[in-house]
Design an enzyme around this catalytic site. Structure first.
Site, mmCIF file in Angstrom:
data_model
loop_
_atom_site.group_PDB
_atom_site.id
_atom_site.type_symbol
_atom_site.label_atom_id
_atom_site.label_comp_id
_atom_site.label_asym_id
_atom_site.label_seq_id
_atom_site.Cartn_x
_atom_site.Cartn_y
_atom_site.Cartn_z
ATOM 1 N N ASP A 1 -4.730 -6.343 6.665
ATOM 2 C CA ASP A 1 -6.019 -5.925 6.130
ATOM 3 C C ASP A 1 -6.919 -7.143 5.937
ATOM 4 O O ASP A 1 -8.065 -7.195 6.404
ATOM 5 C CB ASP A 1 -5.769 -5.210 4.789
ATOM 6 N N ASP B 1 -0.650 -17.554 4.692
ATOM 7 C CA ASP B 1 -1.700 -18.388 4.101
ATOM 8 C C ASP B 1 -2.090 -19.522 5.057
ATOM 9 O O ASP B 1 -3.273 -19.761 5.313
ATOM 10 C CB ASP B 1 -1.285 -18.911 2.713
ATOM 11 N N TYR C 1 0.816 -1.214 0.000
ATOM 12 C CA TYR C 1 0.000 0.000 0.000
ATOM 13 C C TYR C 1 0.852 1.268 0.000
ATOM 14 O O TYR C 1 0.357 2.350 0.293
ATOM 15 C CB TYR C 1 -0.950 0.017 1.206
ATOM 16 N N LYS D 1 5.291 -13.882 4.621
ATOM 17 C CA LYS D 1 5.406 -14.788 3.481
ATOM 18 C C LYS D 1 6.860 -14.729 3.022
ATOM 19 O O LYS D 1 7.166 -14.469 1.851
ATOM 20 C CB LYS D 1 4.421 -14.325 2.390
ATOM 21 N N ASP E 1 -10.071 -8.778 8.634
ATOM 22 C CA ASP E 1 -11.451 -8.910 8.147
ATOM 23 C C ASP E 1 -11.930 -10.354 8.285
ATOM 24 O O ASP E 1 -13.087 -10.607 8.627
ATOM 25 C CB ASP E 1 -11.555 -8.487 6.678
#
Ligand code: ATP
Ligand code: MG
Length: 324
Positions: free
Chosen positions: A221, A197, A119, A165, A225
């Site tokens: 993010d 993951d 971002y 990751k 959620d």
């Protein structure tokens, strides 16, 4: 000392839930509130969704309480987060007795790096057919978020997991993980690292195994959620955007145009954001009083329709104030 809190209800249900949080704060403590405009309605009047005065208020007040912005959300909330110098986005996701949740034992806190990663905004068109994005991870930002996360975990007695990751993004997430490891050593703290993951799967199956999860920007993010879905939905989830000296507090949900104006919005997410605000202002007792009142109302009712009840926003406000 009376702390100054900038209050920005914004659009939609922001107008309905923020006043509830303000009256709860007013009930427990001595704060000076000033209300400011932002969002679609000001944009219609003036062409500008974030008036200079509002931005300045976020830059100078001790804390900011924000509701929601509609269409103009990105032009409102992103500048407001930078106005407080936010580097950490903190999102607790916990289940409460009395509320239907996939995992009644989940008690998670996502500590998301809020300034870089994918971002960072560095995208370009190489050709008509090829576009690229640069992912930025720096040692100072990684250190700052790790320090915040380990401090938060120590203070609230949570285990720490660092999501990454690094098997694929060896240079960038390698640095993120390595820096978190150094900070853990400096704090004398235990921690685990986990591939993001695999973590997504395990959060769904065994969320009770986790506490504070420190994440790079995009992972935070998405995973936060996901966790929201584990504990019963948007109406309950608070968040904090923490800067070095100031911070902005807001519910995770948006302006909810589908129910705005009906008087049935659930104010709990915003009230819990106000509790995080008290904690940031080092008013732990006030924060605790608010959380206790919320837990009692969630356990015994009344509940708004999103939680399966029939109560109005006003009735929740009265129930909270009665508990306080
Ligand atoms: P925005 O574009 O401002 O994010 P949205 O349409 O995405 O608006 P959200 O606020 O993100 O709406 O909400 C998504 C869904 O959850 C909507 O159906 C909304 O009514 C519901 N919802 C969100 N917050 C609350 C709340 N505090 N109380 C009750 N329902 C809520
Ligand atoms: Mg939304």
């Amino acid at each position: 000392m009376t702390e100054e809190i900038a209050v920005i209800p914004g659009d939609g249900i922001g107008q309905e839930v923020v006043p509830v949080a303000v009256s709860v704060l007013d009930e427990v403590g001595d704060f000076a509130f000033t209300e400011y405009d932002a969002g679609d309605r000001v944009q219609e009047e003036t062409g500008e969704p974030l008036p200079e005065e509002t931005k300045r208020a976020a830059e100078t007040s001790d804390a900011t309480l924000f509701g929601a912005a509609g269409e103009s959300a990105a032009d409102v909330i992103l500048p407001l987060r930078s106005a407080v110098g936010s580097f950490a986005n903190v999102r607790p996701a916990r289940a409460y007795p009395g509320i239907d949740a996939l995992h009644p034992d989940a008690d998670l806190v996502f500590v998301r790096e809020n300034t870089e990663g994918v971002y960072a905004g560095i995208e370009s068109d190489l050709t008509d057919e090829v576009r690229t994005l640069t992912r930025v991870i720096t040692e100072p930002a990684s250190r700052r978020i790790a320090e915040f996360g380990f401090d938060y975990a120590a203070e609230h007695d949570y285990d720490v997991t660092v999501a990454h990751k690094a098997n694929v993004m060896a240079r960038t997430d390698g640095l993120f993980v390595e820096t978190a490891g150094q900070v853990a050593d400096e704090h004398g703290a235990d921690h685990e690292t986990q591939l993001m993951d695999a973590l997504a799967t395990d959060l769904v199956m065994n969320p009770a195994d986790y506490g504070v999860v420190i994440c790079p920007n995009l992972a935070g993010d998405v995973l936060s959620d996901l966790a929201a879905g584990l504990v019963g939905g948007l109406g309950l989830l608070p968040s904090a955007n923490i800067g070095p000296e100031r911070a902005l507090f807001e519910p995770v949900h948006g302006s909810a145009p589908d129910i705005a104006g009906k008087g049935i919005a659930n104010p709990i997410a915003t009230v819990l954001s106000a509790a995080m605000c008290c904690e940031f202002l080092e008013r732990a007792d006030e924060a605790e009083r608010i959380r206790t009142a919320v837990m009692e109302v969630l356990a015994d009712g009344p509940h708004t329709p999103d939680l399966g009840g029939e109560a109005t926003t006003e009735e929740i406000e009265s129930a909270l104030l009665a508990r306080l």
